[in-house]
Design a protein around this motif. Structure first.
Motif, short mmCIF file in Angstrom:
data_model
loop_
_atom_site.label_atom_id
_atom_site.label_comp_id
_atom_site.label_asym_id
_atom_site.label_seq_id
_atom_site.Cartn_x
_atom_site.Cartn_y
_atom_site.Cartn_z
N ASP A 189 0.82 -1.22 0.00
CA ASP A 189 0.00 0.00 0.00
C ASP A 189 0.85 1.26 0.00
N GLU A 190 1.93 1.24 0.75
CA GLU A 190 2.72 2.45 0.93
C GLU A 190 3.51 2.82 -0.32
N ILE A 191 4.06 1.84 -0.99
CA ILE A 191 4.85 2.14 -2.19
C ILE A 191 4.00 2.83 -3.25
N LYS A 192 2.71 2.52 -3.31
CA LYS A 192 1.81 3.16 -4.27
C LYS A 192 1.69 4.67 -4.02
N LYS A 193 2.00 5.09 -2.79
CA LYS A 193 1.86 6.50 -2.43
C LYS A 193 2.95 7.38 -3.04
N TYR A 194 4.00 6.75 -3.59
CA TYR A 194 4.98 7.53 -4.32
C TYR A 194 4.34 8.25 -5.50
N LYS A 195 3.24 7.66 -6.02
CA LYS A 195 2.50 8.30 -7.10
C LYS A 195 1.55 9.32 -6.50
N LYS A 196 1.75 10.56 -6.85
CA LYS A 196 1.02 11.66 -6.23
C LYS A 196 -0.50 11.50 -6.32
N SER A 197 -0.99 11.05 -7.47
CA SER A 197 -2.45 10.92 -7.65
C SER A 197 -3.03 9.87 -6.71
N ASN A 198 -2.30 8.78 -6.48
CA ASN A 198 -2.77 7.75 -5.53
C ASN A 198 -2.84 8.31 -4.12
N PHE A 199 -1.84 9.09 -3.76
CA PHE A 199 -1.77 9.70 -2.44
C PHE A 199 -2.96 10.63 -2.22
N ILE A 200 -3.23 11.47 -3.20
CA ILE A 200 -4.33 12.43 -3.08
C ILE A 200 -5.68 11.71 -3.01
N SER A 201 -5.82 10.63 -3.78
CA SER A 201 -7.10 9.91 -3.79
C SER A 201 -7.45 9.35 -2.41
N LEU A 202 -6.45 8.97 -1.64
CA LEU A 202 -6.71 8.47 -0.29
C LEU A 202 -7.26 9.57 0.61
N SER A 203 -6.76 10.78 0.44
CA SER A 203 -7.25 11.89 1.26
C SER A 203 -8.65 12.31 0.86
N ARG A 204 -9.00 12.09 -0.40
CA ARG A 204 -10.32 12.50 -0.91
C ARG A 204 -11.45 11.82 -0.16
N LYS A 205 -11.19 10.66 0.43
CA LYS A 205 -12.24 9.93 1.14
C LYS A 205 -12.68 10.62 2.43
N LEU A 206 -11.88 11.58 2.89
CA LEU A 206 -12.14 12.20 4.19
C LEU A 206 -12.93 13.50 4.09
N ILE A 207 -13.05 14.03 2.87
CA ILE A 207 -13.66 15.34 2.72
C ILE A 207 -14.66 15.35 1.57
N ARG A 208 -15.47 16.39 1.54
CA ARG A 208 -16.51 16.48 0.51
C ARG A 208 -15.92 16.91 -0.83
N LYS A 209 -15.03 17.88 -0.79
CA LYS A 209 -14.44 18.34 -2.05
C LYS A 209 -13.08 18.96 -1.77
N ILE A 210 -12.22 18.85 -2.78
CA ILE A 210 -10.89 19.46 -2.72
C ILE A 210 -10.40 19.61 -4.16
N ASP A 211 -9.62 20.61 -4.41
CA ASP A 211 -9.06 20.81 -5.75
C ASP A 211 -7.78 19.97 -5.84
N GLU A 212 -7.85 18.88 -6.57
CA GLU A 212 -6.70 17.99 -6.65
C GLU A 212 -5.51 18.64 -7.35
N GLU A 213 -5.78 19.70 -8.11
CA GLU A 213 -4.69 20.44 -8.74
C GLU A 213 -4.06 21.45 -7.78
N GLY A 214 -4.65 21.57 -6.60
CA GLY A 214 -4.18 22.56 -5.64
C GLY A 214 -3.01 22.10 -4.78
N PHE A 215 -2.62 20.82 -4.93
CA PHE A 215 -1.50 20.30 -4.15
C PHE A 215 -0.18 20.59 -4.84
N GLY A 216 0.83 20.92 -4.03
CA GLY A 216 2.16 21.13 -4.55
C GLY A 216 2.94 19.83 -4.58
N GLU A 217 4.26 19.96 -4.47
CA GLU A 217 5.11 18.78 -4.48
C GLU A 217 5.26 18.22 -3.06
#
Length: 406
Positions: A311-339
């Motif tokens: 599970d953790e190695i997949k988090k090196y991919k930024k989109s996978n990492f962001i998708s996990l956080s999406r489950k906790l909130i109603r909306k977020i701008d996925e383009e709003g994350f930096g590096e």
């Protein structure tokens, strides 16, 4: 050759609070801090999330349960007394489904046993705390969870220690010892008692003194992503229901001390102790040893390591990492994350005999040396009462002979 009553190895949060506690009890004793880097808190302590945890994740019989509650109170008071920044924003722990409601119930039971405030909140109450938080039916709210600036806290402790007469030896690497003589890369030092708070290398120093021989450190890399679009889309810390069988709390939203937003952390198995990025600080012997134990953990699926690694190695991919956080909130701008932000390394203790990732604090030693073998999260929160415990352990091993008047 300089002689000290107490020589503390490692100028992270545990070394700093331990030196502070020693000087508080024994103001006339000579205390020194030995640090291989050029300044304090260059590793885990300075790269900490900054969250002051409340203490409801841990079983009532654990040191973590005791010290997290007390540590939250002590560090909150310290920040207030020293005029340090603190953001008392609280924390929501949310459920994704019916099954996770049972996980919330377990956390509530632990909070009650530990005497930690933790409140049930329904969807209406959740909206008043953080309108963007998303949960299934209800959640838990921790009013005593805060965020601080870990580097600011560490530097305040450094300055306090310096005022109290603690001597600092920077750029000074522990190389070994001959009875009470400490061998470094710069000089020989003499100490009646050594306290090992060396973090990623605490096990190696402990082995030199004959302690912690059944343990080794396995490093895990923790990384965060900063949300750069604004500071308003998330109001409080938002955490998922954790898998309490592992030492990690899962990807969550952290509200930083300055009101910023970040998601994380990862818990990616690292391949050497200071494996922050690329091949920097590569150590072949560490690589071989750590790979050996990680392979054993993977093949035996001990401490759920196979699933953690996958599970953790997949988090090196930024989109996978962001998708996990999406489950906790109603909306977020996925383009709003930096590096990815500057990574930290978690010094996780492994029992080599049982292949267990040890979840509670571990301290071993005698009257000549005391070793903090496992100071994993939330050790920053716990640091003040944990340091008291370490000093108590030293005094006990010394036969309880020392008093504050000595």
């Amino acid at each position: 050759m300089k002689h000290y009553d107490y020589l503390v190895i490692g100028a992270g949060i545990m070394g700093l609070t331990t030196a502070r506690e020693l000087k508080s009890r024994f103001p006339h004793k000579k205390v020194a801090l030995l640090e291989k880097e050029s300044d304090i808190a260059m590793h885990a302590s300075g790269r900490n999330s900054g969250v002051l945890h409340a203490g409801f994740y841990y079983t009532a019989d654990s040191l973590k349960a005791k010290f997290t509650k007390l540590g939250n109170q002590a560090l909150t008071q310290y920040c207030e007394n020293q005029n340090l920044k603190i953001n008392k924003c609280g924390k929501l722990v949310i459920a994704a489904n019916e099954q996770e409601l049972n996980g919330l119930q377990l956390l509530k039971q632990r909070a009650d046993l530990n005497g930690v405030p933790l409140l049930w909140v329904d969807e209406t109450e959740i909206k008043s705390i953080d309108p963007n938080a998303s949960t299934y039916q209800k959640a838990l709210f921790s009013p005593t969870t805060s965020t601080i600036d870990p580097l600011e806290v560490c530097h305040a402790l450094k300055n306090e220690n310096a005022r109290n007469g603690v001597e600092f030896h920077f750029n000074t690497l522990y190389k070994g010892h001959d009875k009470d003589v400490i061998i470094t890369n710069r000089e020989l030092l003499q100490a009646s008692c050594v306290i090992n708070a060396a973090g990623l290398y605490a096990d190696k120093i402990a082995h030199d003194y004959g302690f912690g021989t059944k343990y080794t450190i396995i490093p895990f890399k923790g990384m965060y992503l900063k949300y750069e679009k604004n500071k308003t889309d998330v109001v409080t810390n938002i955490y998922p229901v954790p898998d309490l069988r592992t030492p990690f709390l899962g990807v969550h939203f952290t509200k930083t001390v300055d009101g910023g937003i970040k998601i994380g952390p990862t818990a990616i198995p690292a391949l050497w102790r200071e494996h922050y990025s690329g091949m920097k600080n590569f150590n072949f012997l560490e690589f071989i040893t750590i790979l050996f134990y990680e392979a054993k953990l993977f093949l035996n699926h001990s401490s759920h390591f196979r699933r953690i690694a996958s599970d953790e190695i997949k988090k090196y991919k930024k989109s996978n990492f962001i998708s996990l956080s999406r489950k906790l909130i109603r909306k977020i701008d996925e383009e709003g994350f930096g590096e990815f932000m500057r990574p930290g390394i978690r010094a996780q203790l492994l029992n080599k005999e049982t292949l267990e990732l040890v979840q509670d604090f571990v301290v071993e030693g005698d009257h000549r040396s005391m070793h903090i073998l496992n100071a994993v999260s939330p050790a920053f929160t716990c640091s003040i009462p944990f340091a008291e415990h370490v000093v108590d352990s030293v005094i006990q091993k010394q036969g309880g002979r020392l008093t504050a008047d000595e």
